[in-house]
Design an enzyme around this catalytic site. Structure first.
Site, PDB file in Angstrom:
ATOM      1  N   ASP A 495       0.449  -1.225  -0.218  1.00 32.94           N
ATOM      2  CA  ASP A 495      -0.316  -0.123   0.035  1.00 32.94           C
ATOM      3  C   ASP A 495       0.547   1.377   0.227  1.00 32.94           C
ATOM      4  OD1 ASP A 495      -1.453  -2.312   1.199  1.00 32.94           O
ATOM      5  OD2 ASP A 495      -3.256  -1.192   1.183  1.00 32.94           O
ATOM      6  N   GLU A 633      -5.459  -9.958  -7.287  1.00 32.13           N
ATOM      7  CA  GLU A 633      -5.485 -11.227  -5.691  1.00 32.13           C
ATOM      8  C   GLU A 633      -6.627 -12.560  -5.601  1.00 32.13           C
ATOM      9  OE1 GLU A 633      -6.252  -9.017  -1.709  1.00 32.13           O
ATOM     10  OE2 GLU A 633      -4.717  -7.678  -2.543  1.00 32.13           O
TER      11      GLU A 633
END
Length: 941
Positions: A495, A633
């Site tokens: 992130d 993902e």
């Protein structure tokens, strides 16, 4: 109705005398009759009533469309308007429409209810408010409102969400906004999280021990309980709550609650509490509690504790796992108060807290009767004093906190530091000044949009709560969920790719500290690469206090209630993010000393990993990367394959091509001595740079005939998902992976993604750079804009947006091809994702630092149009039509700029610089600035 209109006659006439435009918006089809009965029909310049709404197809309250239509008819923006309403739905509409003032009239609906649903001010009758009051609101009230995030009225079902969003902290620690009187329960969850304090313990699961390394919920220093005379300790939440407000004052980073409660004996008590985690001294915490017996007298006992009798219990899906992380070491008296020391059960970190209390009666210090109480890993003081009706009593609790990560004897350090704390007022003064210095660099001022203004400040606030200037003395990374909860176990992911731009341009020293966290774990990344058969450094997908891979080996699916294997550790692109962040930091700051000492070794070590994971196909001559997962993902392997991971993820391959070219360029820029030193420390072999050049020009990326980039090899052959059927069946389909697995299926079979994957390359790099890379890899592309639009249109409809980061990416990318309306909608969805908890219960487990930083980045990169990818600052703004001003500061290459955007104009000031002059491009024009001077540039219409 007529009665409401009648009460507004004098106010409306005064508004008209002062030149204010007035209209009416009502769902009533009898609106004209009501106006005639009130004698007001001739005063309103527009009327949007039930008949007009029907003709225009307006939804009506609580939707804001009738109000925004009336404002548009008057030639005004919502932010310039006052909405007057006596109904809940009308107040909700005024709030939803982002109007400058929503004034509630409490005729049949109680004022507290109107405030709870969004009214800014409430009166019982319009005769109670004057035009001067309204002018004061637009003059000073809006400014106060833009710095306040909070709630009016109690909402137990959403209290944990509120606690997360009103966390206080200073980078060293974060403290959830839980009510002081409450322990962990269904509706409350106190949590104190100290940067870098993790604990890794096993849980027997499916016949084996599964280890999880958790950010530890440290002792609760907030706890303050009450009783009257010899009664039981009773929570105010168990009493009748007569009024309640909960506000975070972001400018000074103070959390405040005000409540009035009545117990079963009819005794009414007023509570006002304030708390802070000092930004001036990160080891000091303080809370101030005011108690006023409104209609009674008696003896009050305050039981104030440091409570270590707790576990990590903030994430429901983790409750099958072992969450007992603390063990009691010692407690006792110290520094005029009490102390508690605990230890993490496996990592052995010691945490020490000391607390002392001051008692005041109407501002005069008194002592009261004090006794120490203990209960295993809990210690505190019971303070008893006589209380008189109507008198104000204050208990101030000052706490110091240290860990063994700071020094060898945290208990002694905590006691010594607490001796320096004298009062809430003293701590608040230094704390507020420290935050003022931060806001001077961090604040973004937006006029004309209250929601955006308040939320951008909340996002900047939480970033600084998580990582502050104190991080320069901490070896701690940037938790993806901040220091506000236990989701993701407090781990550090990729992130930072979204987060570091905020710091690079405002607090480069914090960026440097976060990059040094990665550098300090370089040996662990090298070992991880070696264990998997690669050279160089491979950073783990999730990491914590050490450099090890902390990704779970199993994953809990709340849709099915089952545990399954977790292969997300194959998201090797986290190493790309570390490389990219290092390159961008040095590019934006010009900090070549950092590059020489840390960055070059970090980047070259990562390049060695990508150079070793790529394999050449001897038949085609192309290079391939196997066994990875992309940012989406959901996809872990091709259907029917017995190999884990995917082949040739496009984002991974394109970014690797860029990365290897940058690594070769870096080696060329280093001095011979530095190059030799970096080669030695990173293990670089002489032949590797040439291999990198070959790989960077030969990596396989597939495009179809329409110019769509294939997400990974075999993606185009997957099945299409029946999105409409799943929406109809489940409603919320953000986590399609969990839904499909619960049905005995797998997302591996479908063209479905959790978040942007292929599109991520356009977020990280300018579209023109992507075209150049694809050209280098053998693809002819007909320009950046067509390539971007085709790929956006293809992948957006196949993405469930199960991560809020996806909305940040789509906002920026849609802006590239001029779709301002779509870009704004994505931005707005990303902006409110945490405050509205749009992911369905995730924010109460911790804020999302990535999306918070991402929204600030969108304002900087798109709305302000600031481009720092070249050697000079470039500014080409796209200000939303309803914003009347945007201003902020940034630092590029050591020069501080003040930027001010208004409709049709940009003003740039060079605030600080060591240079005689700087050059930048503003709205396509070359501008020269000298220190202390500014230039205004008109924008083309």
């Amino acid at each position: 109705g007529p009665d409401v209109f009648a009460s507004s006659v004098e106010l409306v006439r005064e508004l008209k005398r002062r030149g204010v435009r007035v209209g009416v918006a009502s769902s009533s089809r009898n609106c004209r009759l009501s106006l005639e009965l009130a004698g007001l029909d001739d005063l309103f310049e527009t009327r949007v009533d039930g008949d007009v709404s029907l003709d225009l197809g307006l939804k009506g309250k609580p939707d804001s469309d009738i109000f925004t239509t009336a404002a548009a008819n008057l030639g005004l923006l919502p932010g310039q308007c006052v909405v007057v309403e006596d109904a809940i739905s009308g107040v909700q509409a005024g709030c939803a429409g982002n109007f400058g003032l929503t004034l509630g009239v409490a005729r049949e609906t109680p004022g507290d209810v109107l405030l709870a649903h969004g009214a800014d001010l409430v009166v019982r009758d319009l005769g109670e408010i004057t035009v001067d009051d309204m002018e004061e609101w637009f003059g000073q009230g809006l400014e106060r409102d833009g710095w306040t995030f909070g709630y009016h009225g109690l909402d137990p079902e959403n209290e944990k969400l509120r606690e997360t969003l009103t966390t206080v902290g200073n980078g060293y620690l974060g403290v959830r906004g839980a009510l002081e009187t409450e322990r962990a329960s269904e509706h409350h969850y106190p949590g104190t999280y100290m940067a870098g304090i993790f604990n890794k313990i096993p849980t027997p699961l499916h016949g084996r021990d599964i280890y999880n390394n958790d950010l530890v919920n440290c002792p609760n220093w907030l706890l303050m309980e009450f009783r009257v005379d010899r009664g039981e300790y009773v929570s105010p939440m168990d009493m009748e709550v007569l009024s309640y407000s909960h506000r975070l004052h972001m400018r000074e980073a103070v959390l405040e609650r005000r409540m009035v409660v009545r117990d079963k004996l009819g005794r009414v008590t007023r509570f006002v509490s304030r708390r802070l985690a000092s930004m001036a001294d990160p080891h000091l915490l303080c809370q101030r509690l005011e108690l006023t017996p409104v209609n009674w007298s008696g003896r009050i006992t305050v039981r104030s504790s440091l409570d270590g009798n707790l576990i990590n219990d903030g994430v429901a899906r983790y409750r099958q796992l072992n969450q007992q992380h603390l063990e009691f070491v010692k407690s006792g008296k110290a520094a005029g108060g009490v102390y508690l020391e605990v230890r993490t059960t496996a990592s052995g970190y010691r945490v020490a807290m000391c607390a002392k209390h001051a008692l005041l009666d109407e501002g005069r210090r008194i002592h009261g009767t004090r006794t120490v109480h203990t209960d295993r890993a809990l210690i505190g003081e019971e303070i008893t004093f006589p209380a008189g009706e109507g008198r104000q009593y204050v208990v101030e609790k000052m706490v110091s906190a240290f860990t063994s990560r700071d020094l060898d004897d945290p208990r002694q350090a905590a006691a010594a530091r607490l001796n320096k704390a004298r009062s809430f007022r003293q701590l608040h003064s230094a704390h507020a000044k420290a935050w003022a210095r931060l806001w001077d660099k961090a604040d973004m001022v937006v006029e004309g949009d209250r929601l955006v203004q308040r939320t951008l400040r909340l996002h900047a606030y939480h970033l600084l709560v998580t990582a502050s200037p104190h991080n320069s003395r901490l070896d701690a990374g940037m938790p993806a969920r901040g220091l506000s909860g236990e989701a993701y176990r407090g781990h550090i992911f990729w992130d930072e790719l979204y987060i570091l731009p905020f710091y690079d341009l405002r607090f480069p020293e914090i960026s440097k500290a976060l990059l040094k966290y990665r550098y300090e774990r370089l040996d662990g990344a090298r070992e991880y690469a070696s264990e998997n058969g690669y050279d160089g450094a491979m950073f783990p997908w999730q990491t914590a206090d050490g450099g090890e891979e902390e990704t779970q080996e199993v994953h809990y699916n709340p849709k099915s209630g089952d545990w399954g294997p977790d292969l997300s550790r194959r998201q090797r692109h986290v190493s790309i993010a570390v490389f990219f962040n290092t390159w961008r930091y040095v590019h934006c700051t010009g900090d070549w000393n950092f590059m020489r000492r840390y960055g070059a070794e970090l980047m070259i070590s990562i390049a060695r990993f990508w150079g070793s994971i790529a394999r050449r196909d001897q038949t085609t001559g192309q290079w391939h990367i196997d066994g990875v997962m992309g940012p989406d993902e959901f996809h872990e392997a091709l259907p029917g394959s017995d190999r884990e991971g995917l082949r040739d993820n496009a984002y991974t391959n394109v970014m690797t091509s860029w990365l290897l070219e940058r690594a070769v360029d870096l080696l060329d820029r280093l001095s011979p001595a530095d190059r030799k030193r970096v080669a030695r420390s990173s293990g670089l072999l002489p032949e590797e740079p040439e291999r990198w050049r070959e790989i960077s020009r030969g990596l396989h990326v597939n495009l179809n005939a329409q110019g769509v980039i294939e997400q990974f090899e075999g993606y185009f052959g997957l099945d299409e998902l029946d999105w409409d059927a799943y929406r109809a069946k489940y409603g919320d389909i953000h986590r399609m992976d969990r839904i499909l697995k619960a049905e005995g299926d797998s997302p591996d079979h479908y063209k479905v993604a959790k978040q942007a994957d292929t599109l991520m390359m356009f977020y990280a790099l300018p579209p023109e750079t992507i075209v150049d890379i694809l050209g280098r890899l053998g693809h002819e592309v007909d320009g950046a804009a067509p390539l971007l639009r085709r790929n956006y249109e293809y992948y957006e409809g196949r993405t469930s947006h199960g991560s809020t980061l996806s909305k940040v990416v789509h906002a920026l990318i849609s802006s590239y091809f001029g779709d301002d309306a779509t870009a704004w909608q994505w931005f707005l969805e990303a902006l409110v994702s945490d405050i509205h908890d749009t992911q369905g219960g995730t924010t109460l487990e911790g804020i999302h630092t990535g999306v918070m930083a991402g929204t600030l980045d969108i304002v900087t990169r798109y709305f302000a149009g600031v481009d720092v990818t070249g050697e000079h600052l470039v500014i080409q703004p796209h200000l939303p039509e309803h914003w009347t001003k945007l201003s902020f500061r940034i630092c590029f290459r050591g020069d501080w700029y003040g930027l001010r955007f208004t409709p049709g104009k940009v003003r740039v000031e060079l605030l600080e610089s060591f240079k005689d002059a700087v050059h930048l491009i503003v709205a396509g024009r070359r501008v020269e600035l000298t220190p202390g001077r500014s230039r205004s540039v008109a924008l083309d219409s």
